[in-house]
Design a protein around this motif. Sequence first.
Motif, PDB file in Angstrom:
ATOM      1  N   GLY A 127       0.712  -1.373   0.088  1.00  0.00           N
ATOM      2  CA  GLY A 127       0.071   0.086   0.140  1.00  0.00           C
ATOM      3  C   GLY A 127       0.652   1.118  -0.079  1.00  0.00           C
ATOM      4  O   GLY A 127       2.055   1.250  -0.139  1.00  0.00           O
ATOM      5  N   ALA A 128       0.073   2.339   0.127  1.00  0.00           N
ATOM      6  CA  ALA A 128       0.888   3.656   0.194  1.00  0.00           C
ATOM      7  C   ALA A 128      -0.033   4.637   1.047  1.00  0.00           C
ATOM      8  O   ALA A 128      -1.026   4.481   1.460  1.00  0.00           O
ATOM      9  CB  ALA A 128       0.798   4.100  -1.201  1.00  0.00           C
ATOM     10  N   THR A 129       0.701   5.738   1.262  1.00  0.00           N
ATOM     11  CA  THR A 129      -0.115   6.912   1.935  1.00  0.00           C
ATOM     12  C   THR A 129      -1.271   7.264   1.127  1.00  0.00           C
ATOM     13  O   THR A 129      -1.372   6.988   0.031  1.00  0.00           O
ATOM     14  CB  THR A 129       1.036   8.009   2.454  1.00  0.00           C
ATOM     15  N   HIS A 130      -1.953   8.207   1.988  1.00  0.00           N
ATOM     16  CA  HIS A 130      -3.142   8.627   1.134  1.00  0.00           C
ATOM     17  C   HIS A 130      -2.572   9.812   0.321  1.00  0.00           C
ATOM     18  O   HIS A 130      -1.354  10.643   0.676  1.00  0.00           O
ATOM     19  CB  HIS A 130      -4.085   9.234   2.032  1.00  0.00           C
ATOM     20  N   PRO A 131      -3.395  10.020  -1.099  1.00  0.00           N
ATOM     21  CA  PRO A 131      -2.520  11.154  -2.045  1.00  0.00           C
ATOM     22  C   PRO A 131      -2.652  12.667  -1.336  1.00  0.00           C
ATOM     23  O   PRO A 131      -1.679  13.261  -1.760  1.00  0.00           O
ATOM     24  CB  PRO A 131      -3.439  11.226  -3.151  1.00  0.00           C
ATOM     25  N   ILE A 182      18.098  27.238  -5.127  1.00  0.00           N
ATOM     26  CA  ILE A 182      17.217  26.188  -4.426  1.00  0.00           C
ATOM     27  C   ILE A 182      16.768  25.274  -5.194  1.00  0.00           C
ATOM     28  O   ILE A 182      16.402  25.531  -6.329  1.00  0.00           O
ATOM     29  CB  ILE A 182      16.212  27.050  -3.611  1.00  0.00           C
ATOM     30  N   TRP A 183      16.992  23.775  -4.774  1.00  0.00           N
ATOM     31  CA  TRP A 183      16.327  22.725  -5.674  1.00  0.00           C
ATOM     32  C   TRP A 183      15.796  21.657  -4.645  1.00  0.00           C
ATOM     33  O   TRP A 183      16.004  21.458  -3.573  1.00  0.00           O
ATOM     34  CB  TRP A 183      17.311  22.274  -6.660  1.00  0.00           C
ATOM     35  N   SER A 184      14.804  21.029  -5.286  1.00  0.00           N
ATOM     36  CA  SER A 184      14.082  19.836  -4.571  1.00  0.00           C
ATOM     37  C   SER A 184      13.611  18.765  -5.802  1.00  0.00           C
ATOM     38  O   SER A 184      13.224  19.421  -6.973  1.00  0.00           O
ATOM     39  CB  SER A 184      13.187  20.235  -3.705  1.00  0.00           C
ATOM     40  N   GLY A 185      13.107  17.531  -5.444  1.00  0.00           N
ATOM     41  CA  GLY A 185      12.629  16.965  -6.232  1.00  0.00           C
ATOM     42  C   GLY A 185      10.980  16.765  -5.791  1.00  0.00           C
ATOM     43  O   GLY A 185      10.793  17.215  -4.596  1.00  0.00           O
ATOM     44  N   PRO A 186      10.093  16.699  -6.768  1.00  0.00           N
ATOM     45  CA  PRO A 186       8.591  16.731  -6.187  1.00  0.00           C
ATOM     46  C   PRO A 186       8.480  15.019  -5.688  1.00  0.00           C
ATOM     47  O   PRO A 186       9.044  14.252  -5.775  1.00  0.00           O
ATOM     48  CB  PRO A 186       8.006  16.683  -7.710  1.00  0.00           C
ATOM     49  N   PRO A 187       7.548  15.342  -4.666  1.00  0.00           N
ATOM     50  CA  PRO A 187       7.011  14.193  -3.771  1.00  0.00           C
ATOM     51  C   PRO A 187       6.204  13.216  -4.615  1.00  0.00           C
ATOM     52  O   PRO A 187       5.551  13.404  -5.484  1.00  0.00           O
ATOM     53  CB  PRO A 187       6.380  14.586  -2.583  1.00  0.00           C
ATOM     54  N   ASP A 188       6.722  11.748  -4.437  1.00  0.00           N
ATOM     55  CA  ASP A 188       5.874  10.748  -5.139  1.00  0.00           C
ATOM     56  C   ASP A 188       4.856   9.946  -4.111  1.00  0.00           C
ATOM     57  O   ASP A 188       5.285   9.873  -2.890  1.00  0.00           O
ATOM     58  CB  ASP A 188       6.645   9.779  -5.838  1.00  0.00           C
ATOM     59  N   LEU A 189       3.973   9.353  -4.544  1.00  0.00           N
ATOM     60  CA  LEU A 189       3.152   8.321  -3.958  1.00  0.00           C
ATOM     61  C   LEU A 189       3.867   7.228  -3.452  1.00  0.00           C
ATOM     62  O   LEU A 189       4.498   6.595  -4.257  1.00  0.00           O
ATOM     63  CB  LEU A 189       1.767   8.205  -4.441  1.00  0.00           C
ATOM     64  N   GLY A 190       3.776   7.073  -2.128  1.00  0.00           N
ATOM     65  CA  GLY A 190       4.454   5.750  -1.798  1.00  0.00           C
ATOM     66  C   GLY A 190       4.282   5.225  -0.429  1.00  0.00           C
ATOM     67  O   GLY A 190       3.268   5.998   0.195  1.00  0.00           O
ATOM     68  N   LEU A 191       5.044   4.380   0.255  1.00  0.00           N
ATOM     69  CA  LEU A 191       4.767   3.857   1.485  1.00  0.00           C
ATOM     70  C   LEU A 191       5.974   4.405   2.407  1.00  0.00           C
ATOM     71  O   LEU A 191       6.937   4.616   1.877  1.00  0.00           O
ATOM     72  CB  LEU A 191       4.648   2.322   1.728  1.00  0.00           C
ATOM     73  N   SER A 192       5.367   5.188   3.601  1.00  0.00           N
ATOM     74  CA  SER A 192       6.488   5.495   4.279  1.00  0.00           C
ATOM     75  C   SER A 192       6.500   4.789   5.823  1.00  0.00           C
ATOM     76  O   SER A 192       5.409   4.419   6.251  1.00  0.00           O
ATOM     77  CB  SER A 192       6.756   7.079   4.562  1.00  0.00           C
ATOM     78  N   GLY A 193       7.475   4.742   6.472  1.00  0.00           N
ATOM     79  CA  GLY A 193       7.466   4.014   7.822  1.00  0.00           C
ATOM     80  C   GLY A 193       8.996   4.503   8.543  1.00  0.00           C
ATOM     81  O   GLY A 193       8.967   5.297   9.241  1.00  0.00           O
ATOM     82  N   GLY A 194       9.786   3.324   8.091  1.00  0.00           N
ATOM     83  CA  GLY A 194      11.090   3.610   8.632  1.00  0.00           C
ATOM     84  C   GLY A 194      11.015   3.918  10.301  1.00  0.00           C
ATOM     85  O   GLY A 194      10.552   3.215  10.943  1.00  0.00           O
ATOM     86  N   GLN A 195      12.100   4.799  10.563  1.00  0.00           N
ATOM     87  CA  GLN A 195      12.466   4.891  12.093  1.00  0.00           C
ATOM     88  C   GLN A 195      11.208   5.590  12.565  1.00  0.00           C
ATOM     89  O   GLN A 195      10.967   5.675  14.032  1.00  0.00           O
ATOM     90  CB  GLN A 195      13.491   5.448  12.315  1.00  0.00           C
ATOM     91  N   HIS A 196      10.084   6.430  11.945  1.00  0.00           N
ATOM     92  CA  HIS A 196       9.070   6.988  12.557  1.00  0.00           C
ATOM     93  C   HIS A 196       7.730   6.201  12.272  1.00  0.00           C
ATOM     94  O   HIS A 196       6.625   6.555  12.538  1.00  0.00           O
ATOM     95  CB  HIS A 196       8.717   8.205  11.953  1.00  0.00           C
ATOM     96  N   GLN A 197       7.973   4.764  11.885  1.00  0.00           N
ATOM     97  CA  GLN A 197       6.732   3.927  11.788  1.00  0.00           C
ATOM     98  C   GLN A 197       5.716   3.829  12.940  1.00  0.00           C
ATOM     99  O   GLN A 197       5.950   3.953  14.080  1.00  0.00           O
ATOM    100  CB  GLN A 197       7.297   2.572  11.650  1.00  0.00           C
ATOM    101  N   ALA A 198       4.570   3.820  12.504  1.00  0.00           N
ATOM    102  CA  ALA A 198       3.478   3.989  13.409  1.00  0.00           C
ATOM    103  C   ALA A 198       2.103   3.569  12.959  1.00  0.00           C
ATOM    104  O   ALA A 198       1.899   3.071  11.585  1.00  0.00           O
ATOM    105  CB  ALA A 198       3.203   5.542  13.709  1.00  0.00           C
ATOM    106  N   GLY A 199       1.071   3.427  13.785  1.00  0.00           N
ATOM    107  CA  GLY A 199      -0.325   3.480  13.254  1.00  0.00           C
ATOM    108  C   GLY A 199      -1.026   2.217  13.173  1.00  0.00           C
ATOM    109  O   GLY A 199      -2.271   1.801  13.260  1.00  0.00           O
ATOM    110  N   THR A 200       0.038   1.090  13.296  1.00  0.00           N
ATOM    111  CA  THR A 200      -0.595  -0.457  12.850  1.00  0.00           C
ATOM    112  C   THR A 200      -1.327  -1.017  14.049  1.00  0.00           C
ATOM    113  O   THR A 200      -1.919  -2.030  13.810  1.00  0.00           O
ATOM    114  CB  THR A 200       0.439  -1.373  12.539  1.00  0.00           C
ATOM    115  N   CYS A 201      -1.267  -0.429  15.169  1.00  0.00           N
ATOM    116  CA  CYS A 201      -2.167  -0.932  16.258  1.00  0.00           C
ATOM    117  C   CYS A 201      -3.109   0.273  16.712  1.00  0.00           C
ATOM    118  O   CYS A 201      -2.825   0.663  18.074  1.00  0.00           O
ATOM    119  CB  CYS A 201      -1.243  -1.611  17.595  1.00  0.00           C
ATOM    120  N   ARG A 202      -3.756   0.970  16.022  1.00  0.00           N
ATOM    121  CA  ARG A 202      -4.387   2.340  16.003  1.00  0.00           C
ATOM    122  C   ARG A 202      -5.207   2.275  17.547  1.00  0.00           C
ATOM    123  O   ARG A 202      -5.806   1.230  17.840  1.00  0.00           O
ATOM    124  CB  ARG A 202      -5.320   2.473  15.066  1.00  0.00           C
ATOM    125  N   MET A 203      -5.030   3.325  18.073  1.00  0.00           N
ATOM    126  CA  MET A 203      -5.931   3.559  19.444  1.00  0.00           C
ATOM    127  C   MET A 203      -7.215   4.192  19.100  1.00  0.00           C
ATOM    128  O   MET A 203      -7.214   4.963  18.217  1.00  0.00           O
ATOM    129  CB  MET A 203      -4.999   4.706  20.213  1.00  0.00           C
TER     130      MET A 203
END
Lengths: 107, 529
Positions: free
Chosen positions: B425-429, B454-475
């Motif tokens: 899956g992925a985050t919400h758009p 100043i430069w940057s790349g545009p954000p793409d739709l994807g799944l994030s988690g990593g060291q900030h992972q959260a949400g899978t046992c929601r309160m």
Amino acid sequence: MAALLDRIVPEDDFPSATQAGCLEFILEFIERDPILSEVYSAGLMVIDQLASPAQFVELGAQEQDLLVARIEGTRFGSTVIRQTIEGYYAGPRSRAAQEMVGFKVTC
Amino acid sequence: MKEWDAIVVGSGAGGGGTAQTLAERGLSVLVLERGAWLDYSSSEHRDHLRNHRLSQYGHSTGPPLEGNDRVAVDLDGVPHLVKPHQGGYQNNASCVGSGTHVYGGQAWRFHPLDFKMASTYGKPEGSSLADWPISYEDLAPFYEQVEHLMGVSGGPPAPEMPTRRAYPMPPVAETKKGRLLKAGADRLGWGTQVVPLLINSQEWDGRPGCCHCQHCVGFACPVDAKNGTKNVVFSKWAGRPDLQLRTGAHATKLILEERRCKGVRFLERGIEQTAYGKMVFVAASAVESARLLLLSGVESWALGRNLQGHYYAGNSALFEDPIWDGVGPGASIATLKFNHGNVGVIGGGMLADDFIMMPIVMAKWSRPADVSGWGKAHKDWMRHAYPRFINVTGPVHEIPSPLARVELDPQVRDSNGLPVARLSGATHPETVRTTAFMQARGREWLEAAGAAKIWSGPPDLGLSGGQHQAGTCRMGDDPATSVVDRNGQVHGYENLYIADGSVHVTNGGFNPVLTIMALARRTATLAAL
């Protein structure tokens, strides 16, 4: 291979790639990984074929740069560029980073 | 048969904080940590290619690269086998202290509105955006406790945040880039604050102040000036019979009977063991906590759903003159002006200057498209750009999707023979839209500070988690859409709790570790009443 690495990070008033230990850095990976070893040996043959009738090492810097540009998008090209930059700017397992060349060059 | 007052799975921000809270109250606590006790020298020192910022060839903690695969399903539905140091794994450090061993230690409280996202903005279609069942005010006393128990340095809060008790330590050293960005924010009329850090700005708790070596995020601290659960909790409680930490102890199953959890089965150096406890707290991080509950047969629609981390709204910038002063930690100034109240987008996030950048990270991630990746031009750019470089970035409050999931893979097993986590899956758009909005604000800030490019790349739709992972046992109050209740107790089990980021309903527009610590302290405090 040394000549190729020194086009990826050439010498200026700071060391070139091989002077900073990038060759040893990459050879350590090649020794441990037969697939990577194959990528490097095939790639080095291709770059000499492109240089023929001369060999890559015999060409001038400008001609060498033209050949590096030609292989840049290949698997070998992208691998050797990535690993040379890694060896030069990072990693205490390379001599370059033991001496913190990455920071010295950029600061 | 010994029965512990409590068994805690995991020794990171959540597990360590839980163990500390329970042990303070005189309870006997067993902590099961699958990783090892690591220090600076056993965490790959300062290897710039094997750390938690750049894990090109490995990382500086557990889990080992072999025997700990996961399956990452891409947006086309194609599964990929991934190792712990590869993209898509959503790795979190596996060692005593977990992420707190290698984090940058940003010690943010969530904004009061971070707990009320759905009622503030409405719920976008296809998202699982919801309010937390508790409020900022419920958590505030626990935020204050952990700020003083764990050791935070910093100054007063930004104007957007409620007032709070002063931190136990003043801010860490100011940097040249921090001063430039402060001047830029002043020009724009934006409020700012010093980035609060779980890093000693002076001697604290018997350990020294920061040595300004720049290697906070991704690495262990060479002088032990970073405050995590390893040094603040487990070093201090070592040798006390009422708090036992077992390393190399991998929890494999919760023993569930009727409405109770009787204990935990675990493998310790290959030998299967069982521990029994009156209470069980799971804090193995959002991916592994969900996996353990799934392996144990907990049934819940919400279990494993809403996996989220953070999108980052980053911009790279070059200034005319050198601005590098080599002073760590580097994350020094932030604006909270855009966490909420933004027109046309949902939520927002905090923006700050980043921790000091390794040269190889600049070469890999921040090279503009018009600069060659090799040769004299590349070396010239590295030498010119590095001392003139600022990265402004910040975590964007994700809009969660129920389709971003942790499941058990039907085929792939780990070295213990257990099904591995399958991530899909992925985050919400809407997250992507808010990220683009925040990138534009970062750009404004850098322009006002005088950036030449100043430069940057545009954000793409994807799944994030990593060291900030959260949400899978929601309160939540409704067992149909949540896994734990408002006190962290798993619906349907009277003595089983989740005490890590898994319970976050949404993950705030901030680094989440202080919230994980405060929430674990609240959960353990209420459970021990």
